[in-house]
Design an enzyme around this catalytic site. Structure first.
Site, short mmCIF file in Angstrom:
data_model
loop_
_atom_site.label_atom_id
_atom_site.label_comp_id
_atom_site.label_asym_id
_atom_site.label_seq_id
_atom_site.Cartn_x
_atom_site.Cartn_y
_atom_site.Cartn_z
N THR A 1 -27.21 -0.75 -11.24
CA THR A 1 -26.20 -1.72 -11.67
C THR A 1 -25.39 -2.23 -10.48
O THR A 1 -25.14 -3.43 -10.33
CB THR A 1 -25.26 -1.05 -12.70
OG1 THR A 1 -26.05 -0.55 -13.77
CG2 THR A 1 -24.25 -2.03 -13.26
N THR B 1 -14.70 2.09 -16.88
CA THR B 1 -14.13 1.45 -15.69
C THR B 1 -15.13 1.26 -14.56
O THR B 1 -14.86 0.50 -13.63
CB THR B 1 -12.94 2.29 -15.17
OG1 THR B 1 -13.28 3.68 -15.23
CG2 THR B 1 -11.71 2.04 -16.00
N LYS C 1 -18.04 -5.81 -27.81
CA LYS C 1 -17.11 -4.67 -27.79
C LYS C 1 -15.70 -5.23 -27.83
O LYS C 1 -15.31 -5.98 -26.93
CB LYS C 1 -17.33 -3.85 -26.51
CG LYS C 1 -16.30 -2.73 -26.35
CD LYS C 1 -16.51 -1.97 -25.04
CE LYS C 1 -15.37 -1.01 -24.80
NZ LYS C 1 -15.40 -0.41 -23.45
C1 LIG Z 1 -22.72 9.74 -17.99
C2 LIG Z 1 -22.30 8.41 -17.47
C3 LIG Z 1 -21.90 7.41 -18.35
C4 LIG Z 1 -21.47 6.18 -17.89
N1 LIG Z 1 -21.02 5.23 -18.74
C5 LIG Z 1 -20.49 4.09 -18.25
C6 LIG Z 1 -19.95 3.10 -19.11
O1 LIG Z 1 -20.01 3.20 -20.32
N2 LIG Z 1 -19.40 2.00 -18.55
C7 LIG Z 1 -19.35 1.83 -17.20
O2 LIG Z 1 -18.78 0.83 -16.73
N3 LIG Z 1 -19.90 2.71 -16.37
C8 LIG Z 1 -20.46 3.83 -16.86
N4 LIG Z 1 -21.02 4.74 -16.01
C9 LIG Z 1 -21.13 4.42 -14.61
C10 LIG Z 1 -22.33 3.52 -14.40
O3 LIG Z 1 -23.49 4.14 -14.89
C11 LIG Z 1 -22.48 3.23 -12.94
O4 LIG Z 1 -21.30 2.69 -12.44
C12 LIG Z 1 -23.56 2.24 -12.71
O5 LIG Z 1 -24.74 2.62 -13.32
C13 LIG Z 1 -23.78 2.03 -11.24
O6 LIG Z 1 -24.69 2.94 -10.74
P1 LIG Z 1 -25.18 2.68 -9.26
O7 LIG Z 1 -25.92 1.40 -9.22
O8 LIG Z 1 -24.03 2.87 -8.34
O9 LIG Z 1 -26.16 3.92 -9.01
P2 LIG Z 1 -27.63 4.21 -9.57
O10 LIG Z 1 -27.86 3.69 -10.91
O11 LIG Z 1 -27.82 5.68 -9.34
O12 LIG Z 1 -28.58 3.41 -8.58
C14 LIG Z 1 -28.84 3.88 -7.28
C15 LIG Z 1 -29.94 3.04 -6.65
O13 LIG Z 1 -30.06 3.45 -5.30
C16 LIG Z 1 -31.41 3.63 -5.00
N5 LIG Z 1 -31.52 4.65 -3.95
C17 LIG Z 1 -30.94 5.87 -3.92
N6 LIG Z 1 -31.28 6.51 -2.78
C18 LIG Z 1 -32.07 5.66 -2.09
C19 LIG Z 1 -32.74 5.71 -0.84
N7 LIG Z 1 -32.68 6.80 -0.05
N8 LIG Z 1 -33.47 4.66 -0.44
C20 LIG Z 1 -33.56 3.53 -1.22
N9 LIG Z 1 -32.93 3.40 -2.39
C21 LIG Z 1 -32.21 4.46 -2.83
C22 LIG Z 1 -32.07 4.06 -6.30
O14 LIG Z 1 -33.46 3.79 -6.28
C23 LIG Z 1 -31.31 3.18 -7.29
O15 LIG Z 1 -31.94 1.92 -7.32
C24 LIG Z 1 -21.48 5.95 -16.49
C25 LIG Z 1 -21.94 6.92 -15.60
C26 LIG Z 1 -22.34 8.14 -16.07
C27 LIG Z 1 -22.83 9.19 -15.10
#
Ligand SMILES: Cc1cc2nc3c(=O)[nH]c(=O)nc-3n(C[C@H](O)[C@H](O)[C@H](O)COP(=O)(O)OP(=O)(O)OC[C@H]3O[C@@H](n4cnc5c(N)ncnc54)[C@H](O)[C@@H]3O)c2cc1C
Length: 506
Positions: A26, A349, A90
């Site tokens: 995301t 958030t 929502k």
């Molecule tokens: C239980 C839970 C419930 C949640 N519910 C909500 C909600 O209702 N509302 C809300 O706003 N937020 C919520 N969140 C938070 C939300 O899920 C995250 O903010 C959002 O998904 C962002 O994730 P991200 O993209 O930072 O990380 P991730 O989804 O973990 O993506 C990480 C990316 O980095 C890549 N990556 C990692 N390491 C490497 C590497 N070495 N080399 C290349 N690529 C790499 C992976 O392939 C992936 O594409 C929740 C989180 C959790 C844990």
């Protein structure tokens, strides 16, 4: 596959010519979409690297209203986005059982009454209650009122005073924003980052991929999730751990079939060692249990969740440490999303912080000198914002009268940050709520939780005592009538998103 290359360093204006985003969850694709849109026409090349071997968290499914503003900024048509992400509306969060069996309160979106004599509306409500009034939030907030009847409205024509956000499928959203960003010229590389090369000043010159290639850039966005591939593994910024205040550090997530009714709100239901969410989507319902591993074993938490949902499906487990990176912006690297920190998703958030973080980066957009003042300002603002959100989340637990498990007994007695203790004391005296400038949660939001958790101020606003209670009651009736006029546009939420035959992902 072509690579973005860093601009020649003798480029006279020093402008950022190349950006590399690490991560395709995301955070990665929201960053790519906003940056691509904002930098259109500047010639800046954007490349996103995501690993096929490391999945995305993919459970962030509830948003808050500024998310709709982001879609507008991106010029994305709401019906198209809703269709492709299986989204529903929502209008609120309903908090069940946070103050014991049978208790429930709303944190709705949209306007809350109308201020009287420069006094924020909640003062009038409290004053009226002190004179026998029975008014609840749903008489003065249209969204709460509609939620009581599982009603909503056309997202393209919200009634006056109403605001909304979306429940959405996070995996489908990442896919949607990927298509959007690629259309605007963002290049995508599927590879795993194994390290980085640094310049003499410590800034990141390039990242090294496991297939042996290197990828240079002027600016790096670390959106690699909890791993923090650049911000932590490489730049070692450190982490501020908030488990002492917010002990929930694990989550179990499991989808269930969509029910015939379609509530236009998230449910946050208090459990033995935390709380469970219910997020209704068009094609399924997202559920999860956020709990404290210090208070409940994984097996017991799993059993509690399965019992509550009436399923024997095996949930997926996620582990996290609530808190934030010491600095989200270090040199020429800015961390967003889970790479920058995480607070339990009680008020949805996280996605908002991704969006706000990227817009804030645009407000502080650097050139290749990376003036440290920009990073310092960005980091200070983010730290403050996260501390305020942390306090707001703690508030949900701090006032509970529950003592039915070790978790709730501990939460009720835990020492509060001074910043929160002061705010509660201020409200407890005469209902005063003083939001900080640029604070995410408004005066009304603070009121919903303080009031929902049963805190009644010792006295009412003295400036309202000049108004005759009967006249105030009549004014409130008029405000309620005006607020609820938008009911004329109400539709059953399930009529907006009729039930279809769909498969539940495993
Ligand atoms: C239980 C839970 C419930 C949640 N519910 C909500 C909600 O209702 N509302 C809300 O706003 N937020 C919520 N969140 C938070 C939300 O899920 C995250 O903010 C959002 O998904 C962002 O994730 P991200 O993209 O930072 O990380 P991730 O989804 O973990 O993506 C990480 C990316 O980095 C890549 N990556 C990692 N390491 C490497 C590497 N070495 N080399 C290349 N690529 C790499 C992976 O392939 C992936 O594409 C929740 C989180 C959790 C844990």
């Amino acid at each position: 596959m072509t690579f973005a290359r860093a601009a020649p360093t003798d480029d006279a204006d020093g402008a950022i010519r190349s950006i590399v985003i690490v991560g395709g969850g995301t955070a990665g694709w929201i960053s790519a979409a906003i940056l691509a849109r904002a930098l259109t026409g500047t010639g800046t090349r954007i490349t996103l690297v995501e690993s096929a071997d490391i999945g995305i968290v993919g459970v962030g499914e509830a948003t808050i209203p500024p998310f709709i503003d982001m879609l507008q900024f991106l010029d994305i048509k709401l019906p198209d986005f809703i269709r492709h992400t299986e989204a529903t509306l929502k209008l609120a969060i309903r908090f069940d059982q946070w103050n014991g069996p049978g208790t429930s309160y709303w944190h709705p979106f949209g306007t809350f009454g109308t201020g009287i004599g420069r006094r924020p509306f909640h003062h009038a409500l409290l004053h009226d209650r002190a004179h026998g009034g029975q008014g609840g939030v749903d008489r003065y907030n249209l969204c709460a009122h509609l939620c009581e009847a599982d009603q909503a409205f056309s997202p393209e024509r919200p009634p006056p005073g109403a605001r909304f956000a979306l429940h959405l499928d996070a995996v489908l959203m990442a896919r949607y924003l990927r298509r959007y960003a690629e259309t605007l010229g963002v290049a995508r590389i599927e590879a795993t980052v194994r390290g980085a090369a640094r310049r003499g000043d410590g800034t990141v010159a390039s990242i090294a991929l496991t297939d042996g290639r290197t990828l240079p850039a002027d600016l790096f966005i670390d959106a690699s999730g909890f791993a923090g591939v650049l911000i932590e593994r490489e730049l070692k910024t450190g982490y501020v751990d908030w488990r002492a205040h917010l002990p929930c550090d694990r989550a179990l997530a499991v989808p269930t079939p969509r029910a015939a009714t379609l509530p236009p709100y998230t449910v946050a239901h208090a459990m033995r060692a935390g709380w469970r969410w219910r997020i209704p989507l068009q094609h399924r319902c997202g559920n999860g249990y956020v709990y404290s591993s210090a208070h409940q074993s994984d097996d017991a938490a799993c059993a509690d969740l399965q019992t509550a949902l009436g399923t024997d499906a095996q949930p997926r487990q996620l582990r996290f440490v609530p808190g934030r990176r010491n600095r989200a912006w270090v040199g020429n690297c800015v961390a967003v999303g889970l790479a920058s920190g995480f607070l339990e998703p009680l008020e949805s958030t996280s996605i908002h912080l991704i969006v706000a973080g990227v817009f804030n980066l645009l407000d502080h957009f650097p050139d290749r000198r990376f003036d440290p003042a920009l990073a310092a300002s960005y980091n200070a603002e983010l730290a403050l914002e996260l501390e305020r959100i942390r306090d707001f989340l703690i508030l949900h637990y701090a006032l509970t009268t529950r003592r039915d498990s070790a978790f709730w007994a501990d939460m009720a007695q835990a020492p509060l940050p001074d910043s929160l203790a002061e705010r509660i004391a201020l409200y407890a005296d005469a209902g005063t709520i003083r939001p900080y400038p640029r604070e995410m949660f408004t005066e009304a939001s603070w009121f919903y939780v303080l009031d929902g958790m049963g805190l009644t101020p010792r006295r009412t606003d003295p400036l309202l005592s000049a108004i005759d209670p009967a006249r105030l009651r009549a004014m409130l009736a008029q405000i309620s009538h005006d607020t609820l006029a938008g009911r004329a546009q109400a539709l059953p939420h399930c009529a907006l998103f009729p039930l279809r035959a769909v498969a539940i992902p495993g």
